[in-house]
Motif scaffolding. Structure first.
Motif, short mmCIF file in Angstrom:
data_model
loop_
_atom_site.label_atom_id
_atom_site.label_comp_id
_atom_site.label_asym_id
_atom_site.label_seq_id
_atom_site.Cartn_x
_atom_site.Cartn_y
_atom_site.Cartn_z
N GLU A 9 0.87 -1.19 0.00
CA GLU A 9 0.00 0.00 0.00
C GLU A 9 0.89 1.22 0.00
OE1 GLU A 9 -2.28 2.52 -0.36
OE2 GLU A 9 -3.71 0.99 0.33
N ASP A 10 0.67 2.12 -0.95
CA ASP A 10 1.54 3.30 -1.06
C ASP A 10 1.05 4.49 -0.26
OD1 ASP A 10 -0.60 3.25 -2.97
OD2 ASP A 10 0.27 5.02 -3.92
N GLU A 11 -0.19 4.43 0.25
CA GLU A 11 -0.64 5.55 1.06
C GLU A 11 -0.26 5.27 2.51
OE1 GLU A 11 -4.85 6.65 -0.19
OE2 GLU A 11 -4.21 5.22 -1.74
N ASP A 53 -2.84 -3.45 -2.64
CA ASP A 53 -3.53 -2.33 -3.26
C ASP A 53 -3.35 -2.41 -4.79
OD1 ASP A 53 -4.96 0.07 -3.35
OD2 ASP A 53 -3.13 1.28 -3.30
N MET A 55 -3.60 0.43 -7.16
CA MET A 55 -2.85 1.57 -7.70
C MET A 55 -1.58 1.76 -6.89
SD MET A 55 -4.64 2.59 -10.20
CE MET A 55 -3.96 4.23 -10.55
N LYS A 103 -12.33 -0.31 -1.05
CA LYS A 103 -11.94 0.90 -0.34
C LYS A 103 -13.05 1.94 -0.45
CE LYS A 103 -6.93 1.41 -0.61
NZ LYS A 103 -5.87 2.13 -1.31
CA CA Z 1 -2.67 3.20 -3.89
#
Ligand code: CA
Length: 228
Positions: A9-11, A53, A55, A103
């Motif tokens: 997860e990049d967030e 995730d 994206m 999400k």
């Molecule tokens: Ca993302």
């Protein structure tokens, strides 16, 4: 039972929210923030479950999923998809995702999915204890794709792993180059190639067998893994 979970997860806020929650449930969490890091982390230390995730920077969750699947066809992968994006869900499931959570989600929902899929892992790992091949102090774990030599991990490429598995399934037996080619590379491979000898050399180096005491060369015949 404590499991290893890879969270991709990049967030940062979402990643740390998932990490905190699952750590509180007693699991060991690794977080990766982009596609390449996710694949690298998984290959280096395979997880019992992956939360993925879609994206992501680098390459997206679908690419991560297909790379993980080449390496491990069974590990549960829960994808995090955007609300309403049915196409993403279908694509994920087609690529071998186990499940998805939409999400934004409540942690309780994700945690329930994780528990449910980890129960499957638990049952599968109990059933696959036989997926272990032991010859002397060499131990091959087929489910985890791990090799241990006298208790220490040995890093092998996929082909080296397949070669060692083949030898370990025929301990004490003299195997010709052609048998090894057929068993490890498939019959389409050019039988004149010296690829077997090259990979035997790689393998000997990695398992500390430079004097060929474990993997013997049988002159004019082939190779034999010494069963001691
Ligand atoms: Ca993302």
């Amino acid at each position: 039972m404590a499991m290893r979970i890879l969270v991709v997860e990049d967030e940062p806020l979402i990643a740390s929210f998932i990490e905190k929650g699952l750590t509180a449930e007693g699991h060991a969490i690794e977080v990766a923030g982009d596609g390449p890091a996710a694949v690298g982390t998984f290959i280096h230390a395979p997880a019992d479950l992956v939360i993925l995730d879609v994206m992501l920077p680098g390459f997206d969750g679908f690419e991560v999923l297909s790379q993980i699947r080449q390496f491990d066809p069974l590990v549960p992968v829960i994808m995090l998809t955007a609300r309403g994006d049915i196409e993403d869900r279908v694509r994920g499931l087609d690529l071998g995702a186990t499940d998805y959570v939409v999400k934004p989600f409540a942690f309780a929902e994700l945690a329930a999915r994780v528990r449910s899929h980890l129960r499957t892992v638990d049952r599968a790992s109990a059933a696959s204890r036989s997926d272990e091949v032991v010859v002397g102090d060499l131990n091959l774990d087929l489910r985890r794709r791990e090799v241990q030599l006298d208790g220490d991990g040995v890093q092998l490429s996929a082909r080296e792993f397949a070669l060692l598995e083949y030898l370990m399934r025929h301990p004490g037996q003299v195997l010709s180059r052609q048998q090894i080619l057929d068993g490890v590379w498939g019959i389409s491979h050019d039988p004149r190639s010296n690829v077997v000898d090259v990979y035997i050399r790689y393998l000997r180096t990695k398992i500390g067998d430079d004097d060929a005491a474990r993997i013997e060369t049988v002159r004019g015949m082939g190779y034999r893994l010494v069963d001691r």
